[in-house]
Design a protein around this motif. Structure first.
Motif, PDB file in Angstrom:
ATOM      1  N   ALA A  49       0.613  -1.253  -0.028  1.00  0.00           N
ATOM      2  CA  ALA A  49      -0.119  -0.064   0.003  1.00  0.00           C
ATOM      3  C   ALA A  49       1.035   1.051   0.007  1.00  0.00           C
ATOM      4  CB  ALA A  49      -0.809  -0.056   1.277  1.00  0.00           C
ATOM      5  N   VAL A  50       1.969   1.286   0.432  1.00  0.00           N
ATOM      6  CA  VAL A  50       2.914   2.149   0.309  1.00  0.00           C
ATOM      7  C   VAL A  50       4.516   1.724  -0.290  1.00  0.00           C
ATOM      8  CG1 VAL A  50       4.400   3.756   1.791  1.00  0.00           C
ATOM      9  CG2 VAL A  50       2.020   3.183   2.488  1.00  0.00           C
ATOM     10  N   HIS A  51       4.848   2.654  -1.267  1.00  0.00           N
ATOM     11  CA  HIS A  51       5.931   2.375  -1.999  1.00  0.00           C
ATOM     12  C   HIS A  51       6.898   3.644  -2.005  1.00  0.00           C
ATOM     13  CE1 HIS A  51       3.227   0.495  -5.453  1.00  0.00           C
ATOM     14  NE2 HIS A  51       3.175   0.019  -4.277  1.00  0.00           N
ATOM     15  N   LEU A  52       8.400   2.989  -1.806  1.00  0.00           N
ATOM     16  CA  LEU A  52       9.244   4.238  -1.864  1.00  0.00           C
ATOM     17  C   LEU A  52       9.737   4.471  -3.358  1.00  0.00           C
ATOM     18  CD1 LEU A  52      11.150   5.503   0.105  1.00  0.00           C
ATOM     19  CD2 LEU A  52      12.650   3.364  -0.085  1.00  0.00           C
ATOM     20  N   SER A  53       9.740   5.840  -3.375  1.00  0.00           N
ATOM     21  CA  SER A  53      10.140   6.159  -5.006  1.00  0.00           C
ATOM     22  C   SER A  53      10.904   7.290  -4.650  1.00  0.00           C
ATOM     23  CB  SER A  53       8.968   6.721  -5.495  1.00  0.00           C
ATOM     24  OG  SER A  53       8.246   7.715  -5.157  1.00  0.00           O
ATOM     25  N   ALA A  54      11.777   7.710  -5.838  1.00  0.00           N
ATOM     26  CA  ALA A  54      12.978   8.600  -5.654  1.00  0.00           C
ATOM     27  C   ALA A  54      12.677   9.560  -6.972  1.00  0.00           C
ATOM     28  CB  ALA A  54      14.465   8.093  -5.456  1.00  0.00           C
ATOM     29  N   LEU A  72      -0.368   9.501 -15.497  1.00  0.00           N
ATOM     30  CA  LEU A  72      -0.879  10.703 -14.783  1.00  0.00           C
ATOM     31  C   LEU A  72      -1.296  11.692 -15.719  1.00  0.00           C
ATOM     32  CD1 LEU A  72       1.027  10.588 -11.326  1.00  0.00           C
ATOM     33  CD2 LEU A  72      -1.199   9.536 -11.853  1.00  0.00           C
ATOM     34  N   LYS A  73      -0.595  11.757 -16.640  1.00  0.00           N
ATOM     35  CA  LYS A  73      -0.837  12.914 -17.939  1.00  0.00           C
ATOM     36  C   LYS A  73      -0.596  14.300 -17.282  1.00  0.00           C
ATOM     37  CE  LYS A  73      -2.912  10.046 -20.984  1.00  0.00           C
ATOM     38  NZ  LYS A  73      -1.833   8.931 -21.225  1.00  0.00           N
ATOM     39  N   THR A  74       0.488  14.349 -16.550  1.00  0.00           N
ATOM     40  CA  THR A  74       0.994  15.864 -15.793  1.00  0.00           C
ATOM     41  C   THR A  74       2.409  15.880 -15.859  1.00  0.00           C
ATOM     42  OG1 THR A  74       0.729  17.047 -14.112  1.00  0.00           O
ATOM     43  CG2 THR A  74       1.103  14.829 -13.474  1.00  0.00           C
ATOM     44  N   VAL A  75       2.978  17.109 -15.857  1.00  0.00           N
ATOM     45  CA  VAL A  75       4.236  17.463 -15.729  1.00  0.00           C
ATOM     46  C   VAL A  75       4.826  17.063 -14.269  1.00  0.00           C
ATOM     47  CG1 VAL A  75       6.107  19.074 -16.126  1.00  0.00           C
ATOM     48  CG2 VAL A  75       4.164  18.897 -17.833  1.00  0.00           C
ATOM     49  N   ILE A 117       3.062  11.045  -1.522  1.00  0.00           N
ATOM     50  CA  ILE A 117       2.073  10.963  -2.891  1.00  0.00           C
ATOM     51  C   ILE A 117       1.161  10.313  -3.051  1.00  0.00           C
ATOM     52  CG2 ILE A 117       2.038  11.637  -5.202  1.00  0.00           C
ATOM     53  CD1 ILE A 117       5.266  12.140  -4.824  1.00  0.00           C
ATOM     54  N   GLU A 118      -0.247  10.595  -2.977  1.00  0.00           N
ATOM     55  CA  GLU A 118      -1.309   9.639  -3.248  1.00  0.00           C
ATOM     56  C   GLU A 118      -1.331   9.355  -4.958  1.00  0.00           C
ATOM     57  OE1 GLU A 118      -3.248   8.490  -0.964  1.00  0.00           O
ATOM     58  OE2 GLU A 118      -2.261   9.900   0.444  1.00  0.00           O
ATOM     59  N   ILE A 119      -1.249   8.112  -5.135  1.00  0.00           N
ATOM     60  CA  ILE A 119      -1.126   7.678  -6.724  1.00  0.00           C
ATOM     61  C   ILE A 119      -2.378   6.941  -6.943  1.00  0.00           C
ATOM     62  CG2 ILE A 119      -0.108   5.974  -8.296  1.00  0.00           C
ATOM     63  CD1 ILE A 119       1.791   8.336  -7.177  1.00  0.00           C
ATOM     64  N   PRO A 120      -3.442   7.368  -7.782  1.00  0.00           N
ATOM     65  CA  PRO A 120      -4.512   6.463  -8.339  1.00  0.00           C
ATOM     66  C   PRO A 120      -4.234   5.163  -8.913  1.00  0.00           C
ATOM     67  CG  PRO A 120      -3.919   8.298  -9.926  1.00  0.00           C
ATOM     68  CD  PRO A 120      -2.893   8.177  -8.801  1.00  0.00           C
ATOM     69  N   ALA A 121      -5.252   4.159  -8.858  1.00  0.00           N
ATOM     70  CA  ALA A 121      -5.251   2.880  -9.304  1.00  0.00           C
ATOM     71  C   ALA A 121      -4.848   3.053 -10.743  1.00  0.00           C
ATOM     72  CB  ALA A 121      -6.484   2.276  -8.944  1.00  0.00           C
ATOM     73  N   ASN A 122      -4.128   2.136 -11.243  1.00  0.00           N
ATOM     74  CA  ASN A 122      -3.809   1.988 -12.658  1.00  0.00           C
ATOM     75  C   ASN A 122      -4.011   0.725 -13.016  1.00  0.00           C
ATOM     76  OD1 ASN A 122      -2.498   1.835 -15.108  1.00  0.00           O
ATOM     77  ND2 ASN A 122      -0.642   2.828 -14.615  1.00  0.00           N
ATOM     78  N   PRO A 123      -5.171   0.478 -13.821  1.00  0.00           N
ATOM     79  CA  PRO A 123      -5.673  -0.991 -14.031  1.00  0.00           C
ATOM     80  C   PRO A 123      -4.756  -1.530 -14.920  1.00  0.00           C
ATOM     81  CG  PRO A 123      -7.561   0.470 -14.392  1.00  0.00           C
ATOM     82  CD  PRO A 123      -6.142   1.416 -13.972  1.00  0.00           C
ATOM     83  N   ARG A 131       0.201   4.725  -1.963  1.00  0.00           N
ATOM     84  CA  ARG A 131       0.918   6.031  -1.725  1.00  0.00           C
ATOM     85  C   ARG A 131       2.402   5.826  -2.070  1.00  0.00           C
ATOM     86  NH1 ARG A 131      -0.813   7.745   4.142  1.00  0.00           N
ATOM     87  NH2 ARG A 131      -1.375   5.516   4.388  1.00  0.00           N
ATOM     88  N   HIS A 132       3.002   6.712  -2.271  1.00  0.00           N
ATOM     89  CA  HIS A 132       4.796   6.962  -2.619  1.00  0.00           C
ATOM     90  C   HIS A 132       5.220   7.911  -1.310  1.00  0.00           C
ATOM     91  CE1 HIS A 132       4.899   6.058  -7.063  1.00  0.00           C
ATOM     92  NE2 HIS A 132       4.343   4.939  -6.332  1.00  0.00           N
ATOM     93  N   ILE A 133       6.294   7.165  -0.757  1.00  0.00           N
ATOM     94  CA  ILE A 133       7.237   8.033   0.221  1.00  0.00           C
ATOM     95  C   ILE A 133       8.172   8.377  -0.841  1.00  0.00           C
ATOM     96  CG2 ILE A 133       8.775   8.232   1.828  1.00  0.00           C
ATOM     97  CD1 ILE A 133       7.253   6.079   3.267  1.00  0.00           C
TER      98      ILE A 133
END
Length: 175
Positions: A49-54, A72-75, A117-123, A131-133
């Motif tokens: 439910a929580v992932h580490l990202s950088a 996410l279609k965002t910059v 960061i809240e990340i929406p589902a990606n089917p 969530r990402h830390i």
């Protein structure tokens, strides 16, 4: 996650508080610390439910390199999941190169922020909402011709950057 990595991440978070970088608050560091305690293993597992990202914040003059996120279609800053047996710093370096085609000078790194960061589902990837830390590093880019980039790359000035990242521009070293 190993005790050593947990200890290192907690120490890094405390250093962020001491440096008083933009956006770093005691409440944010406490929230991330609680997540580290709640998910001591599995932060590198995409089923968690929580992932580490950088992420990599890489200035080019008075601009910064950004990518357009395909789902996410965002910059955003170039970033990605921390893989098994990988440290967040290694992830930021790897993802920056993969997504932009450029290299960074690893010795120039400086941890400048950490966020949840809240990340929406990606089917399409069979991933639920999570969530990402996200640990964010400032680097200097190596001057070389880029290889092929995975994603569209943009150089944005502070006024054109997403508001979430605008305070980081004050950390750009003056040349």
């Amino acid at each position: 996650m190993s005790d050593t990595l947990t200890t290192t991440l907690r120490a890094d978070l405390q250093q962020l508080l001491k440096r008083q970088y933009p956006g770093i608050t005691t409440s944010k560091i406490q929230e991330i610390s609680k997540l580290l305690s709640a998910y001591p293993t599995g932060l590198r597992d995409r089923s968690s439910a929580v992932h580490l990202s950088a992420s990599a914040f890489v200035p080019v003059g008075n601009t910064v390199l950004f990518i357009r996120h395909p789902y996410l279609k965002t910059v955003l800053l170039p970033a990605g999941h921390v893989e098994p047996n990988e440290l967040p710093l290694q992830t930021a370096i790897r993802e920056f190169h993969e997504e932009t085609g450029y290299q960074v000078n690893p010795q120039s790194q400086q941890l400048i922020d950490a966020n949840v960061i809240e990340i929406p589902a990606n089917p399409l990837r069979n991933e639920g909402a999570h969530r990402h830390i996200d640990l964010r590093f400032l680097f200097r880019r190596k001057s070389q011709a880029p290889s092929d980039a995975e994603l569209p790359v943009f150089q944005l000035s502070e006024k054109d950057a997403p508001s979430e990242f605008q305070s980081y521009y004050q950390l750009i070293p003056m040349s």
